[in-house]
Design a protein around this motif. Structure first.
Motif, PDB file in Angstrom:
ATOM      1  N   PHE A   1       0.775  -1.349   0.010  1.00 32.17           N
ATOM      2  CA  PHE A   1       0.004   0.162  -0.051  1.00 32.17           C
ATOM      3  C   PHE A   1       0.861   1.274   0.150  1.00 32.17           C
ATOM      4  O   PHE A   1       0.215   2.329  -0.224  1.00 32.17           O
TER       5      PHE A   1
ATOM      6  N   SER B   1       7.033   8.002  -1.538  1.00 35.95           N
ATOM      7  CA  SER B   1       5.997   7.239  -0.619  1.00 35.95           C
ATOM      8  C   SER B   1       5.396   8.337   0.328  1.00 35.95           C
ATOM      9  O   SER B   1       5.731   9.239   0.672  1.00 35.95           O
TER      10      SER B   1
ATOM     11  N   ILE C   1      -5.001   8.366  -2.030  1.00 41.47           N
ATOM     12  CA  ILE C   1      -4.138   7.201  -2.592  1.00 41.47           C
ATOM     13  C   ILE C   1      -5.241   6.270  -3.007  1.00 41.47           C
ATOM     14  O   ILE C   1      -6.048   5.611  -2.646  1.00 41.47           O
TER      15      ILE C   1
ATOM     16  N   SER D   1      -4.896   2.159  -5.048  1.00 42.04           N
ATOM     17  CA  SER D   1      -3.690   1.370  -5.278  1.00 42.04           C
ATOM     18  C   SER D   1      -4.569  -0.142  -6.124  1.00 42.04           C
ATOM     19  O   SER D   1      -5.782  -0.309  -5.932  1.00 42.04           O
TER      20      SER D   1
ATOM     21  N   SER E   1       1.418  -4.964  -8.708  1.00 40.77           N
ATOM     22  CA  SER E   1       0.252  -3.859  -7.986  1.00 40.77           C
ATOM     23  C   SER E   1       0.952  -2.645  -8.353  1.00 40.77           C
ATOM     24  O   SER E   1       2.011  -2.639  -8.859  1.00 40.77           O
TER      25      SER E   1
ATOM     26  N   VAL F   1       0.452   1.662  -7.195  1.00 40.84           N
ATOM     27  CA  VAL F   1      -0.118   2.637  -6.081  1.00 40.84           C
ATOM     28  C   VAL F   1       0.221   4.085  -6.497  1.00 40.84           C
ATOM     29  O   VAL F   1       1.255   4.267  -7.013  1.00 40.84           O
TER      30      VAL F   1
ATOM     31  N   ASN G   1      -0.348   7.826  -5.366  1.00 45.48           N
ATOM     32  CA  ASN G   1      -0.413   8.831  -4.158  1.00 45.48           C
ATOM     33  C   ASN G   1      -0.682  10.385  -4.983  1.00 45.48           C
ATOM     34  O   ASN G   1       0.066  10.945  -5.592  1.00 45.48           O
TER      35      ASN G   1
END
Length: 191
Positions: free
Chosen positions: A12, A21, A70, A72, A83, A85, A87
């Protein structure tokens, strides 16, 4: 158990496309989340798609902006998992708006292509966009496509798709172009 927790944290909060991040201090601003699970077949292989939005738009709670938002997406089958992600860096101006019904899969060249389109809510003006996460043939893509919506509520593409989608296979590019032309042509399509 520790490895499971570590895996979830990595899943995540890993950066994508050079993105930083999420700062740990922002995690206290997570108010709620939207989680969507869908199953689909890629040939004979069963796949599970999980899409999660942290701090999605929520008209019932009058929440249209915040400190963080966010999205994902993860796809998993018995032989493969991946995956992505994203943001959203402008959560103070609007949150991610994901409609479950807009997530779709298409069989293209004997592979399933998963389209996850989402828009944004918040301090909305004439310039807006729709973003797409695409999972296809063990690759992942993220695009932000600009639109202009006039005072009359009609919206038109304000982006050069040949340039924006240049790294996408041509069959997927055509499918997205059709989606954009039919699904996003009035202001209410972005809400």
């Amino acid at each position: 158990m520790k490895s499971l927790v570590t895996s979830l944290i990595v899943f995540f909060f890993i950066p994508v496309f050079g993105q930083k991040s999420v700062n740990d201090t922002l995690k206290r601003y997570y108010q709620d989340s939207l989680i969507i699970h869908k199953n689909f077949k890629d040939g004979t292989v069963s796949n599970k798609l999980t899409v999660k939005v942290i701090n999605p738009c929520n008209a019932e709670k009058n929440r249209f902006d915040g400190a963080v938002t966010i999205i994902s997406a993860a796809v998993k089958n018995k032989n493969y998992s991946d995956s992505i992600v994203y943001n959203y860096p402008y959560a103070q101006s609007g949150l991610i708006n994901l409609k479950t019904n807009n997530i779709s899969s298409y069989n293209i060249n004997k592979h399933e292509a998963i389209f996850i389109p989402f828009t944004y809510c918040g301090n909305w003006d004439n310039d807006t966009k729709v973003s797409y996460i695409i999972l296809y043939n063990q690759k992942k893509y993220l695009y932000h496509i600009k639109y202009y919506c006039g005072e009359d509520g009609k919206c038109m593409l304000n982006d050069n798709l040949n340039n924006t989608l240049k790294d996408l296979p041509s069959t997927l590019r055509l499918k997205i172009s059709k989606d954009l032309a039919t699904k996003y042509n009035k202001s209410s399509d972005f809400q």
